[in-house]
Design a protein around this motif. Structure first.
Motif, PDB file in Angstrom:
ATOM      1  N   LEU A 157       0.845  -1.193   0.000  1.00 11.15           N
ATOM      2  CA  LEU A 157       0.000   0.000   0.000  1.00 11.15           C
ATOM      3  C   LEU A 157       0.879   1.241   0.000  1.00 11.15           C
ATOM      4  O   LEU A 157       1.763   1.393   0.841  1.00 11.15           O
ATOM      5  N   LEU A 158       0.635   2.116  -0.953  1.00  8.65           N
ATOM      6  CA  LEU A 158       1.363   3.379  -1.052  1.00  8.65           C
ATOM      7  C   LEU A 158       0.437   4.516  -0.657  1.00  8.65           C
ATOM      8  O   LEU A 158      -0.662   4.643  -1.192  1.00  8.65           O
ATOM      9  N   GLU A 159       0.882   5.333   0.288  1.00  6.20           N
ATOM     10  CA  GLU A 159       0.096   6.475   0.750  1.00  6.20           C
ATOM     11  C   GLU A 159       0.885   7.763   0.529  1.00  6.20           C
ATOM     12  O   GLU A 159       2.114   7.772   0.578  1.00  6.20           O
ATOM     13  N   THR A 160       0.164   8.837   0.302  1.00  7.88           N
ATOM     14  CA  THR A 160       0.796  10.135   0.092  1.00  7.88           C
ATOM     15  C   THR A 160      -0.083  11.223   0.674  1.00  7.88           C
ATOM     16  O   THR A 160      -1.305  11.071   0.763  1.00  7.88           O
ATOM     17  N   GLU A 161       0.539  12.292   1.101  1.00 12.52           N
ATOM     18  CA  GLU A 161      -0.210  13.418   1.655  1.00 12.52           C
ATOM     19  C   GLU A 161      -0.708  14.362   0.569  1.00 12.52           C
ATOM     20  O   GLU A 161      -1.528  15.238   0.839  1.00 12.52           O
ATOM     21  N   THR A 162      -0.225  14.194  -0.642  1.00 11.71           N
ATOM     22  CA  THR A 162      -0.627  15.061  -1.751  1.00 11.71           C
ATOM     23  C   THR A 162      -1.870  14.485  -2.419  1.00 11.71           C
ATOM     24  O   THR A 162      -1.875  13.333  -2.856  1.00 11.71           O
ATOM     25  N   GLU A 163      -2.911  15.274  -2.508  1.00 16.60           N
ATOM     26  CA  GLU A 163      -4.153  14.806  -3.111  1.00 16.60           C
ATOM     27  C   GLU A 163      -4.011  14.704  -4.628  1.00 16.60           C
ATOM     28  O   GLU A 163      -3.453  15.590  -5.278  1.00 16.60           O
ATOM     29  N   GLY A 164      -4.497  13.604  -5.177  1.00 16.42           N
ATOM     30  CA  GLY A 164      -4.482  13.415  -6.620  1.00 16.42           C
ATOM     31  C   GLY A 164      -3.126  13.094  -7.202  1.00 16.42           C
ATOM     32  O   GLY A 164      -2.927  13.243  -8.414  1.00 16.42           O
ATOM     33  N   VAL A 165      -2.188  12.625  -6.366  1.00 18.92           N
ATOM     34  CA  VAL A 165      -0.843  12.370  -6.873  1.00 18.92           C
ATOM     35  C   VAL A 165      -0.824  11.204  -7.855  1.00 18.92           C
ATOM     36  O   VAL A 165       0.007  11.165  -8.774  1.00 18.92           O
ATOM     37  N   PHE A 166      -1.760  10.266  -7.701  1.00 17.80           N
ATOM     38  CA  PHE A 166      -1.767   9.111  -8.590  1.00 17.80           C
ATOM     39  C   PHE A 166      -2.453   9.403  -9.923  1.00 17.80           C
ATOM     40  O   PHE A 166      -2.687   8.490 -10.709  1.00 17.80           O
ATOM     41  N   ASP A 168      -0.890  11.708 -11.690  1.00 23.25           N
ATOM     42  CA  ASP A 168       0.301  12.192 -12.377  1.00 23.25           C
ATOM     43  C   ASP A 168       0.923  11.044 -13.171  1.00 23.25           C
ATOM     44  O   ASP A 168       1.284  10.008 -12.593  1.00 23.25           O
ATOM     45  N   PRO A 169       1.061  11.170 -14.486  1.00 21.17           N
ATOM     46  CA  PRO A 169       1.644  10.081 -15.288  1.00 21.17           C
ATOM     47  C   PRO A 169       3.044   9.690 -14.833  1.00 21.17           C
ATOM     48  O   PRO A 169       3.412   8.512 -14.910  1.00 21.17           O
ATOM     49  N   GLU A 170       3.837  10.652 -14.348  1.00 17.18           N
ATOM     50  CA  GLU A 170       5.187  10.316 -13.900  1.00 17.18           C
ATOM     51  C   GLU A 170       5.154   9.394 -12.685  1.00 17.18           C
ATOM     52  O   GLU A 170       5.957   8.459 -12.576  1.00 17.18           O
ATOM     53  N   VAL A 171       4.228   9.653 -11.781  1.00 14.05           N
ATOM     54  CA  VAL A 171       4.093   8.781 -10.608  1.00 14.05           C
ATOM     55  C   VAL A 171       3.642   7.390 -11.035  1.00 14.05           C
ATOM     56  O   VAL A 171       4.137   6.372 -10.537  1.00 14.05           O
ATOM     57  N   LEU A 172       2.718   7.327 -11.969  1.00 14.29           N
ATOM     58  CA  LEU A 172       2.230   6.037 -12.446  1.00 14.29           C
ATOM     59  C   LEU A 172       3.327   5.268 -13.176  1.00 14.29           C
ATOM     60  O   LEU A 172       3.423   4.039 -13.050  1.00 14.29           O
ATOM     61  N   LEU A 173       4.160   5.970 -13.928  1.00 15.08           N
ATOM     62  CA  LEU A 173       5.274   5.306 -14.599  1.00 15.08           C
ATOM     63  C   LEU A 173       6.292   4.788 -13.586  1.00 15.08           C
ATOM     64  O   LEU A 173       6.880   3.711 -13.767  1.00 15.08           O
ATOM     65  N   ALA A 174       6.508   5.548 -12.514  1.00 17.28           N
ATOM     66  CA  ALA A 174       7.401   5.071 -11.452  1.00 17.28           C
ATOM     67  C   ALA A 174       6.826   3.822 -10.786  1.00 17.28           C
ATOM     68  O   ALA A 174       7.559   2.875 -10.465  1.00 17.28           O
ATOM     69  N   LEU A 175       5.509   3.818 -10.603  1.00 11.64           N
ATOM     70  CA  LEU A 175       4.854   2.635 -10.049  1.00 11.64           C
ATOM     71  C   LEU A 175       5.010   1.439 -10.982  1.00 11.64           C
ATOM     72  O   LEU A 175       5.213   0.299 -10.534  1.00 11.64           O
ATOM     73  N   GLU A 176       4.955   1.688 -12.278  1.00  9.16           N
ATOM     74  CA  GLU A 176       5.145   0.619 -13.258  1.00  9.16           C
ATOM     75  C   GLU A 176       6.569   0.072 -13.190  1.00  9.16           C
ATOM     76  O   GLU A 176       6.787  -1.146 -13.314  1.00  9.16           O
ATOM     77  N   GLU A 177       7.536   0.940 -12.966  1.00  8.93           N
ATOM     78  CA  GLU A 177       8.921   0.487 -12.839  1.00  8.93           C
ATOM     79  C   GLU A 177       9.110  -0.379 -11.597  1.00  8.93           C
ATOM     80  O   GLU A 177       9.843  -1.379 -11.629  1.00  8.93           O
ATOM     81  N   VAL A 178       8.458   0.001 -10.511  1.00  8.52           N
ATOM     82  CA  VAL A 178       8.538  -0.815  -9.293  1.00  8.52           C
ATOM     83  C   VAL A 178       7.944  -2.195  -9.534  1.00  8.52           C
ATOM     84  O   VAL A 178       8.495  -3.223  -9.106  1.00  8.52           O
ATOM     85  N   LYS A 179       6.825  -2.226 -10.222  1.00  6.67           N
ATOM     86  CA  LYS A 179       6.190  -3.509 -10.542  1.00  6.67           C
ATOM     87  C   LYS A 179       7.120  -4.384 -11.367  1.00  6.67           C
ATOM     88  O   LYS A 179       7.296  -5.580 -11.076  1.00  6.67           O
TER      89      LYS A 179
END
Length: 226
Positions: A157-166, A168-179
């Motif tokens: 589970l990934l949590e962030t204090e910034t609303e709507g951060v997911f 952001d395509p860059e954040v999603l691409l970083a998540l894809e790299e982690v996967k």
């Protein structure tokens, strides 16, 4: 006398409903997951135990602590609800008594459809079947299922204090790299890996006429928000 009359008319119906419910719950015991088997076993026993309490203990309690008669009149909405329910039950009784063959044919057809549907049920939560038969991971999972309470999937589970951060395509691409890193680092352990990007890429492809080259993370926040 009232209790004797009530139970003489309803005991058999309660028994049949309890048995059918218990049999349905007991069927969970045949699923190859120890947790589900335990739930099915205890749930079925609980239904039978509830019937026993209803038949033996409830009459004694009602005899010792009889309910007090209502002093106030029923509320209009309660009275209306009772009349509607009574009218509905009377209609069902008339249909059952007036068209018994039609009722039997209807439920027989529904039963046949259910039997045909049962043959098509597939259980895809048996994690041991994701691995080859000779895999040590599969043997370990089977051992855990047989002697312990089974295995489960791991969730990150990934949590962030910034609303709507997911969004952001860059954040999603970083998540894809982690996967992809997890799949590459532990190929013998990770056989199924699902993230938010899976659903996002499927939706993106659907919006682009199911073209395979669009099975990607959208490159703009607006597309992600859609």
């Amino acid at each position: 006398e009232v209790l004797r009359s009530v139970f003489s008319k309803t005991a058999l119906a309660c028994l049949l409903t309890s048995l059918t419910t218990a049999i349905g719950i007991f069927s969970l015991y045949f699923i190859k997951l120890s947790v589900i088997q335990t739930m099915g076993l205890l749930g079925g026993i609980g239904v039978i135990f509830a019937f026993v309490l209803t038949v033996f203990l409830l009459p004694v309690l009602l005899n010792w602590f009889p309910p007090r008669p209502l002093r106030s009149k029923e509320k209009p909405e309660v009275s209306m609800l009772l009349r509607v329910v009574k009218h509905l039950l009377n209609g069902i009784e008339r249909m059952s008594m007036g068209y018994p063959r039609s009722v039997i044919v209807l439920f027989a057809a529904v039963g046949i459809l259910l039997i045909l549907g049962i043959a098509r049920i597939e259980i895809d939560t048996v994690y041991s079947e994701y691995y080859p038969p000779d895999s040590p991971v599969r043997r370990s999972i089977i051992l855990m299922d047989e002697h312990f309470l089974g295995t489960g999937n791991m969730e990150i589970l990934l949590e962030t204090e910034t609303e709507g951060v997911f969004r952001d395509p860059e954040v999603l691409l970083a998540l894809e790299e982690v996967k992809q890193w997890i799949e590459t680092k532990y190929p013998e352990l990770v056989t199924h890996n699902w993230t938010l990007n899976n659903q996002l890429k499927q939706t993106h492809r659907k919006l682009k006429e199911n073209r395979e080259e669009y099975y990607t993370v959208p490159d703009s926040t607006d597309l992600v928000s859609q």
